[in-house]
Design an enzyme around this catalytic site. Structure first.
Site, PDB file in Angstrom:
ATOM      1  N   LYS A  78      45.297  44.078  41.839  1.00  0.00           N
ATOM      2  CA  LYS A  78      45.291  45.351  41.104  1.00  0.00           C
ATOM      3  C   LYS A  78      45.474  46.492  42.096  1.00  0.00           C
ATOM      4  O   LYS A  78      44.841  46.489  43.165  1.00  0.00           O
ATOM      5  CB  LYS A  78      43.974  45.502  40.342  1.00  0.00           C
ATOM      6  CG  LYS A  78      43.919  46.714  39.406  1.00  0.00           C
ATOM      7  CD  LYS A  78      42.616  46.778  38.604  1.00  0.00           C
ATOM      8  CE  LYS A  78      42.594  47.960  37.642  1.00  0.00           C
ATOM      9  NZ  LYS A  78      41.346  48.029  36.854  1.00  0.00           N
ATOM     10  N   SER A 158      41.858  48.921  31.831  1.00  0.00           N
ATOM     11  CA  SER A 158      42.851  49.434  32.746  1.00  0.00           C
ATOM     12  C   SER A 158      43.618  48.355  33.516  1.00  0.00           C
ATOM     13  O   SER A 158      44.696  48.623  34.030  1.00  0.00           O
ATOM     14  CB  SER A 158      42.174  50.355  33.758  1.00  0.00           C
ATOM     15  OG  SER A 158      41.271  49.631  34.579  1.00  0.00           O
ATOM     16  N   SER A 182      37.410  47.114  31.579  1.00  0.00           N
ATOM     17  CA  SER A 182      38.775  47.083  32.101  1.00  0.00           C
ATOM     18  C   SER A 182      39.258  45.710  32.569  1.00  0.00           C
ATOM     19  O   SER A 182      40.438  45.551  32.870  1.00  0.00           O
ATOM     20  CB  SER A 182      38.923  48.074  33.250  1.00  0.00           C
ATOM     21  OG  SER A 182      39.082  49.373  32.748  1.00  0.00           O
TER      22      SER A 182
END
Lengths: 490, 484
Positions: A78, A158, A182
């Site tokens: 990420k 997210s 997330s």
């Protein structure tokens, strides 16, 4: 023979050990998959050269018998984790050109365990969002589509780049971070497993901060076993993070016994909300039945302050964010928009550098910490947070795990939820309470809705009892037998 | 009340409280491993944490906590076993995080009290409100380029102790005495080097004036004053300004003011309306600071004898005056030097010599007592030569000068130069007889009543003996011969 990119971490590990293929071959297959999945926009930065180089080293370590737990596994990182020498953006314009001189503890742990970096995954800007539609680098597209409907759906957020790429088999697994859901929400939207461990289990050092008291890294994988393997490589005490817990990391994979007999599964009654879609209720009931069939004991529990969790979260997280994001000022790194003086330079830089959702949360956070409002908002929200922690503590007297839906809906189309930020915030309604309490929570794919989209269930556990969470999730996974695949596969 | 100031319309009382920022003498910063030494090149002592790179996290430096607790104990303060670090949010170019990590509601050290020593020999208690730990900011340099400012982050993240007094001081002298005592305590315990010129210690001075007996007036805060002399000047200026302002029908506004040490005046920096809303909240990157009471006890054990205790001991054990004792204990190094001298010689004589002769020479040479060319043992030896009449006090000063220049032993110099005092009465008598025989005029004048001439005779004897004759013996002999 199955495609190399269809293998789970556990399967690929066996294949590498048995010399059925090399780490370089596995990585090359994934590099091709990354290329073919570009329409998903799951990556901000692809790093094929780094990946090949790492894979070669993996092969050498496999050859000399020093392979780590994630040896040769091509993963996505990420783009909230700082990676030394590789662009790190947090999906924000304000970090333009930022190449850290350091490696986050989590990514370092993974590389040390032999993992291979395919690239940096797209996300909501500064991890603020539930649909991956706030990234400066564009929306991520969910590889799943509704039956007979070509509308692009969101992958959740997210960690939307991570979830989309894992689901589409363009990475074997990916890291996520979870502040209010997330990891779990995007996992549920894409039919994969997402595991947020206990706050303090994974180091936050080198992770671009959103809300420090909530941010926690975790694995996003194809199945529960892979999450156990990957979390084992990520977790551990880090003296560089004062909130990192000095607790030994158990063998998570060994916790997957397949046995939940006698385990008490709590069903929090407050999670049956008004207006909850029937399909969500149905999958939840299904999950209850599966665990009961497997020998678990089902108990109803009460978490009375649940309804206050979301408002408290949307005070605490923006408050911390407003302060955490103050460092992006154009002075030392990233974007700078000149101005006639220092103040104007700040204003121009932050106006150009931050997107609308980030600005909204910085403003909310600044407001709730302001003189005269602090007590009414921030302090009150912290009190609510303590009540929520107490709710869970009490629940653990009568159960060992909690089973809830992961999300209030399946994935939606980009734009379908966009006009109302509050409706968007409701996505986190089932995930936020555990975030506030710092508890481990896992989202496991459980079935498809009437339009063929995946739905997930969430299991929550006691602090630092990831083993029981994984054990329950593993059984749930077996019972669900979820093996549907998205329309888009790399 | 001695401290009242006379205005045109009556008496005024001055009320002063201080916030002293003392840099902790730690090798590393408060929350990062970067070095803290003074004098490094710009941005040479900056870690990723100090530069607030994304994802960097603070980790408390235990040494700074240790020193804060020790300082609290040395000021007789309560130690808070649980304290909380909070973020003070504001934007500035030399504040990389966009917030300063400080302590707000729960500081590590609570209330206490110190004794300040005033010039008239009186002392006074000044209350301590709190001590908290906080990060220093970096430095902005505006004069290197016409359009740009330069930033040096070497100080960014350096540990400061902010020591807040109660508004207990009533004059510039008291404020100066407070800072002097605080500095002395900090240096005694090694928590801060107290070097104000290098910025290791600086003070914000809160000043207001009021009519005696009335409630507190509106205060002005004078920021960042970095010498005790400037504190006095700033207070004097500000007090006059406030009194004149009020007496002319004006009002003091609550504001932050800057002291211009060149012009000797204070100027408004920003008013209360412009004050920042710092949006303090507990720093979520740091857990509350929890201290065990055993640790506090352990820290008590590490404290040396503090200046007040030492002063009392010097007075009672050595019979020194309060003033001399105060001078000798103000620096730990001076006190130990003195004690080493006093171990070998008469303590009162030792005090006189350290304060007048040694300090004088050190000052002239621009040296610290720790670099003194004369060791305390050697000075003690010199003083015992006076006490046992080997040399006179006057000769001793000569010997001391020689010692200071060459570092030689007192005895060696006395031997080498043959400076031993002549106490042999027979030898002195012969010289006295000779002088009397050769000075019939002076003898006659003396005998006719000008007894003041005794000094002239003594001088003659000393001249002939190069000052080595025992003055007591000389006097006695001269008197008996001249009057006999």
């Amino acid at each position: 023979m199955t495609k190399l990119t269809d293998l789970t971490i556990a399967q690929a590990r066996d294949g590498l050990r048995a010399k059925e293929f090399s780490a370089v071959e596995l990585t090359d297959a994934y590099i091709a998959a990354v290329e073919s999945s570009r329409p998903l926009n799951a990556f901000i930065t692809e790093t094929p050269e780094i990946a090949r180089d790492m894979a070669k080293k993996s092969d050498a370590r496999i050859a000399d018998g020093s392979a780590g737990a994630m040896e040769g596994m091509p993963i996505g990182m990420k783009d909230l984790f700082c990676t030394e020498g590789t662009l790190t953006t947090a999906a924000s314009h304000i970090l333009d050109g930022f190449k850290p001189q350091y490696e986050s503890t989590i990514s370092k742990n993974l590389w040390d365990a032999g993992a291979v970096m395919l690239g940096k995954m797209n996300l909501d800007e500064f991890a603020m969002g539930s649909a991956n539609i706030t990234s400066y680098y564009g929306n991520v597209v969910n590889p799943w589509k509704r039956e007979g409907d070509d509308t692009d759906l969101v992958p959740g957020g997210s960690s939307g780049g991570s979830s989309a790429a894992v689901a589409a088999h363009s990475v074997i697994a990916a890291t996520g971070t979870d502040t209010g859901g997330s990891i779990r929400q995007p996992a549920a939207f894409t039919g994969i497993v997402g595991f947020k461990p206990t706050y303090g289990r994974c180091s936050r050092w080198g992770v671009v901060a959103f809300a420090s008291s909530l941010d926690q890294a975790g694995p996003m994988t194809r199945d529960v076993r892979d999450s156990a393997i990957m979390l084992g490589a990520m977790a551990g005490h880090d003296p560089k993070d004062s909130t990192s817990a000095d607790i030994a990391v158990p063998d998570f994979e060994a916790a997957l016994t397949g046995d939940v007999k006698g385990l008490r599964i709590g069903i929090p009654k407050e999670y049956r909300m008004d207006g909850m879609p029937a399909e969500i209720e149905k999958i939840w009931d299904q999950g209850i039945a599966w665990l009961k069939d497997a020998g678990a004991e089902i108990v109803e529990v009460s978490l009375p302050h649940t309804k206050y969790a979301l408002p408290a979260y949307y005070i605490i997280a923006p408050a911390e964010a407003s302060s955490n994001l103050a460092r992006y000022d154009g002075v030392r790194y990233g974007l700078r928009e000149e101005g006639k003086d220092l103040i104007e330079m700040y204003e121009n830089t932050r106006a150009a550098g931050f997107g609308a959702e980030v600005k909204r949360r910085v403003l909310i956070g600044t407001y709730v910490l302001s003189a005269g409002y602090y007590d009414a908002y921030y302090l009150k929200a912290q009190r609510v947070r303590s009540r929520i922690v107490d709710d869970f503590k009490k629940a653990w007297n009568s159960c060992d795990l909690l089973l809830t839906p992961a999300t209030p809906s399946a994935a939606f189309g980009a734009g379908e939820n966009q006009d109302d930020p509050l409706a968007m915030y409701l996505n986190d309604v089932f995930t936020v309470p555990a975030s506030l309490a710092g508890l481990p929570g896992i989202a496991v794919p459980a079935g498809l809705d009437s339009k063929g989209l995946p739905l997930g269930l969430q299991l929550l556990g006691r602090p630092f009892d990831e083993e029981t969470v994984l054990r329950g999730a593993h059984v749930l996974e077996q019972q669900a037998g979820f093996n549907a695949k998205p329309q888009f596969l790399a | 009340m001695a401290n009242l100031i006379k205005g045109n319309t009556g008496d005024w009382e001055v009320v002063i409280g201080l916030e002293v920022h003392a840099q902790v003498s730690s090798k590393a910063k408060l929350f990062s491993g970067a070095a803290t030494a003074f004098g490094a090149g710009p941005n040479e002592q900056v870690s990723l944490v100090d530069a607030a790179m994304p994802g960097m996290l603070p980790v408390i430096n235990k040494e700074c906590v240790r020193q804060a607790v020790r300082t609290g104990l040395a000021m007789g303060c309560a130690i808070n076993l649980k304290s909380v670090f909070a973020r003070k949010n504001y934007f500035y170019a030399d504040l990389p995080q966009g917030y300063q990590i400080s302590q707000y509601e729960l500081p590590v050290v609570g209330e206490g009290e110190i004794t300040i020593d005033l010039e008239d020999g009186e002392s006074k208690q000044v209350g301590i409100e709190r001590l908290h730990l906080e990060q220093d900011a970096g430095k902005s340099i505006h004069d290197q380029d016409p359009t740009k400012s330069y930033i040096d982050l070497n100080r960014s993240g350096v540990a400061l102790m902010e020591i807040v007094s109660k508004p207990d001081m009533r004059s510039a002298d008291e404020a100066a005495a407070y800072v002097t005592k605080l500095r002395s305590i900090l240096r005694y315990i090694g928590a801060c080097d107290g070097n104000m010129a290098e910025g290791s210690m600086r003070a914000d001075v809160n000043i207001s004036v009021r009519r005696p007996g009335e409630p507190l007036g509106t205060r002005a805060e004078l920021k960042n004053i970095n010498s005790i002399r400037f504190i006095r000047q700033a207070v004097d200026y500000e007090v006059k300004r406030q009194i004149m302002l009020i007496e002319d029908g004006g009002e003091v506004v609550q504001e932050t003011r800057l002291f211009d040490s060149i012009k000797g005046e204070t100027r408004s920096m920003r008013s209360k309306e412009d004050a920042h809303d710092y949006r303090y909240f507990p720093d979520p990157d740091l857990l509350p600071l929890v201290i065990e009471s055993a640790f506090v006890e352990e820290m008590k054990g590490t404290l040396p004898e503090l200046p007040d205790t030492k002063k009392d001991r010097f007075i009672s054990d050595f019979g020194l005056s309060a003033y001399d004792a105060g001078v000798l204990v103000s620096e730990r190094e001076t006190a130990s030097y003195y004690e080493a001298v006093a171990a070998k010689a008469d303590p009162k004589l030792a005090a006189n010599w350290v304060i007048s002769e040694l300090f004088g020479r050190l000052n002239k040479a621009g040296k610290d007592i720790t670099d003194s060319p004369v060791s305390p043992e050697n000075l003690g030896n010199l003083l015992s030569l006076i006490s046992d009449n080997t040399i006179s006090g006057k000769i001793a000063k000569e010997v001391f000068n020689e010692m200071f220049e060459t570092g030689k032993d007192a005895k060696d110099i006395v031997e080498e130069k043959g400076l031993k005092q002549i106490t042999d009465t027979g030898a002195i008598e012969a010289i006295v007889d000779g002088i009397i025989a050769n000075s019939p005029g002076q003898v006659e004048q003396y005998r006719s009543g000008k007894t003041g001439l005794i000094g002239w005779f003594v001088g003659q004897v000393m001249k002939e003996t190069q000052g080595k004759a025992n003055p007591g013996v000389v006097n006695q002999l001269l008197k008996s011969k001249l009057e006999g």
